[in-house]
Design an enzyme around this catalytic site. Structure first.
Site, short mmCIF file in Angstrom:
data_model
loop_
_atom_site.label_atom_id
_atom_site.label_comp_id
_atom_site.label_asym_id
_atom_site.label_seq_id
_atom_site.Cartn_x
_atom_site.Cartn_y
_atom_site.Cartn_z
CG ASP A 8 -2.10 0.96 1.06
OD1 ASP A 8 -2.35 1.41 -0.08
OD2 ASP A 8 -2.75 1.27 2.07
CD GLU A 48 -2.44 3.67 -4.43
OE1 GLU A 48 -3.42 3.95 -3.71
OE2 GLU A 48 -2.47 3.77 -5.67
CG ASP A 74 -6.03 -0.52 -0.40
OD1 ASP A 74 -6.32 0.67 -0.60
OD2 ASP A 74 -5.01 -0.87 0.24
CG ASP A 123 -3.61 2.00 5.68
OD1 ASP A 123 -3.56 2.86 4.78
OD2 ASP A 123 -4.06 2.24 6.82
CG HIS A 236 -2.81 -9.79 -49.57
ND1 HIS A 236 -2.18 -9.32 -50.71
CD2 HIS A 236 -3.23 -8.68 -48.91
CE1 HIS A 236 -2.22 -8.00 -50.75
NE2 HIS A 236 -2.85 -7.59 -49.66
CD GLU A 311 -5.35 -2.41 -46.02
OE1 GLU A 311 -5.58 -1.95 -44.89
OE2 GLU A 311 -4.22 -2.77 -46.39
#
Length: 430
Positions: A8, A48, A74, A123, A236, A311
Site C-alpha cells: 500500500d 502505491e 487495495d 496501510d 496476402h 483492409e
C-alpha cells in the site's frame, strides 16, 4: 512455497508527504518480511507503486527467482494496470510500472484487488513511515523475527535491484507494459480517444480494461508462465495493384500468378515445424482468402472469415499511387498523414480501422485462447496489431514496412504484456 504480498501507499495531500508499506507472508499468514519508507512529496499512486516494488523486491530476496505469490493491494489502479486490464494514462507512473513489471516477470505472480480494510497491515506500515518522517526519524520494523527474514531458498537468493532510471531498471524486452483498456461500451482498445472514468478511491486516475498478456521465452524474452495465444500474421500475396504500388483497400483484386506462388511458399513453411496452426482466420477480401486457402490445403485447417480483418477503405484514393494522390489531393493527404482520425475522401480513418481490428483481435483471443492462430490479412490491420502490441504511437504506422506474403508473430499472454516475436519475415520467399 506460495507467498502473499500485501502493499500500500498513501499521500497526505495528494500530492503531499507520502510513504509506502509492504509485507510478505507465507500461505498461513505468518509475517516473513516488512518494509516501509517515507518518500517525500508524492501522489497516492506513486506511493502505491513504490509499495508494490518494495514488496516484490522483498519477495525476491526471500523466495528467489520464480517464487510464487499472490499480490494483494487495495489500489484498483495498480492491480488492474499490472494485470494488463487498464491502460497507463499517467506518464509519471510508467517508469514505476515498468520497474514493477520487470520484477514480477522474475516471479510467478497473480494479482488480486482487496478492500482497504483487508489491507490494514500494509496501510499501517505506510502510515508508520510517514509518522516517523514527520518526526525526523526513519521507520524501523519491529514486527518480524530475525529468524524469518533470511531467504527461504538459500540456494537461489536474489539481491533486490537498486532504484534506477527507466532504462537502467529494465531490459528492452521489458519495455512493454500493460496497455489495454475498455471503453464504456466494453470495446477493447489500445489507443487513446477514451476519457478516463472517475477513480473509485484516493484520487486514482485510471482507465478500465480487458485482460492483458503474459510473457514467455528464453534469452531476452520474459520468463514463462502459461501458454500464449500466438497470432501468425500473414499478409496476402502479390496482386496487380501491389505490383504498381497502388492503394488497395476494399477493391477486390485476386492474386497474380506470382502471388499464388508466394502463398504456396508461405503455406509450405507454415505446415512444418515449429508451426502448428490450430486456427486459420482470414479477411473476407479475395486476395487474403486465396492466401489463407493455400495454407488450409496443406494443413487441413478450415478457413474462418473475420470481416473486421479487412483492409482499410481508402475511398477515392483506391487504385491510385501515392504520387497521384499527392497531386490531386495534397491537402487531404497531408491531413491524413498527420492525424489517424482523418479519413481519405469517402474512406475510413486509421482510428476507425483500429477499433474494428481490436474487436477482431479480442474475439479471436477469447475464442481460441492458448492456440496458434494464423491471421491472413493486409498491411493496415497487421501494422495496427503490431503497433498496439508495442504500445507505439500512431506515427509508428508510417515507420513499418510489410512485404507481400510476409510473416509477423505476436504472442498474447493472460498475465503480462503482448510480445512481438517477428516482423516482416520473408525467409520462405527465397
Amino acid at each position: 512455497m506460495r507467498f502473499l504480498v500485501e502493499a500500500d501507499g498513501g499521500s497526505r495531500g495528494n500530492p503531499g508527504p507520502a510513504g509506502y508499506g509492504a509485507v510478505v507472508k507465507d500461505a498461513d499468514g505468518r509475517v516473513l518480511a516488512e518494509s516501509a519508507e517515507a518518500i517525500g512529496t508524492a501522489t497516492n499512486n506513486v506511493a502505491e507503486y513504490r509499495g508494490l516494488i518494495a514488496g516484490l523486491e522483498s519477495l525476491l530476496a526471500l523466495g528467489g527467482e520464480g517464487a510464487s505469490a499472490e499480490v494483494r493491494m487495495d489500489s484498483k489502479l495498480v492491480i488492474e494496470q499490472m494485470a494488463g486490464r487498464w491502460k497507463i494514462k499517467n506518464e509519471g507512473l510508467r517508469p514505476l510500472a515498468l520497474e514493477a513489471g520487470a520484477l514480477a516477470r522474475r516471479l510467478r505472480v497473480t494479482w488480486k484487488w482487496i478492500p482497504r480494510a483487508q489491507n490494514s497491515h500494509a496501510d499501517r506500515l505506510a502510515n508508520e513511515a510517514m509518522d516517523a518522517a514527520a518526526k525526523g526519524l526513519k521507520w524501523e520494523s519491529t514486527g518480524v523475527a530475525a529468524s524469518v527474514t533470511a531467504p527461504i531458498t538459500p540456494s537461489a537468493p536474489v539481491t533486490p535491484p537498486a532504484p534506477a532510471t527507466l532504462f537502467e531498471a529494465v531490459t528492452p524486452s521489458e519495455l512493454v507494459t500493460p496497455s489495454e483498456l475498455v471503453t464504456p461500451s466494453g470495446t477493447v482498445t489500445l489507443s487513446g480517444g477514451v476519457a478516463p472514468e472517475r477513480a473509485e478511491s484516493r484520487g486514482e486516475d485510471r482507465t478500465e480494461g480487458k485482460a492483458g498478456t503474459r510473457a514467455e521465452g528464453t534469452g531476452w524474452m520474459p520468463r514463462p508462465t502459461r501458454v500464449a495465444t500466438s497470432f501468425l500474421l500473414l499478409r496476402h500475396g502479390e496482386t496487380p495493384l501491389s505490383v504498381e504500388k497502388r492503394f488497395s483497400g476494399l477493391g477486390d483484386p485476386s492474386l497474380t500468378p506470382k502471388g499464388r506462388v508466394q502463398a504456396e511458399a508461405a503455406a509450405l513453411r507454415l505446415s512444418r515445424e515449429p508451426y502448428a496452426v490450430d486456427v486459420i482466420v482470414s479477411s473476407p477480401l479475395t486476395r487474403a482468402r486465396q492466401t489463407a486457402e493455400a495454407v488450409a490445403a496443406r494443413t487441413g485447417v478450415p478457413v474462418r472469415i473475420e470481416q473486421d480483418l479487412r483492409e482499410a477503405d481508402f475511398g477515392a484514393w483506391e487504385g491510385h499511387t501515392f504520387a497521384e494522390i499527392q497531386r490531386s489531393w495534397p491537402a487531404e493527404l497531408a491531413a491524413w498523414l498527420g492525424d489517424p482520425s482523418v479519413a481519405p475522401p469517402g474512406g475510413e480513418s486509421f482510428a476507425a480501422a483500429g477499433q474494428r481490428v481490436e474487436r477482431a483481435r479480442d474475439r479471436i483471443i477469447a475464442e481460441h485462447e492458448g492456440k496458434t492462430v494464423l491471421v491472413v490479412s493486409h498491411v493496415t490491420p497487421i501494422k495496427l496489431l503490431v503497433r498496439f502490441a508495442l504500445m507505439a504511437p500512431p506515427e509508428a504506422l508510417y515507420r513499418m514496412h510489410l512485404d507481400v506474403a510476409c510473416l509477423s508473430v505476436i504472442d498474447y499472454y493472460a498475465d503480462g504484456p503482448a510480445v512481438v516475436r517477428a516482423l516482416n519475415d520473408t525467409a520462405h520467399l527465397g
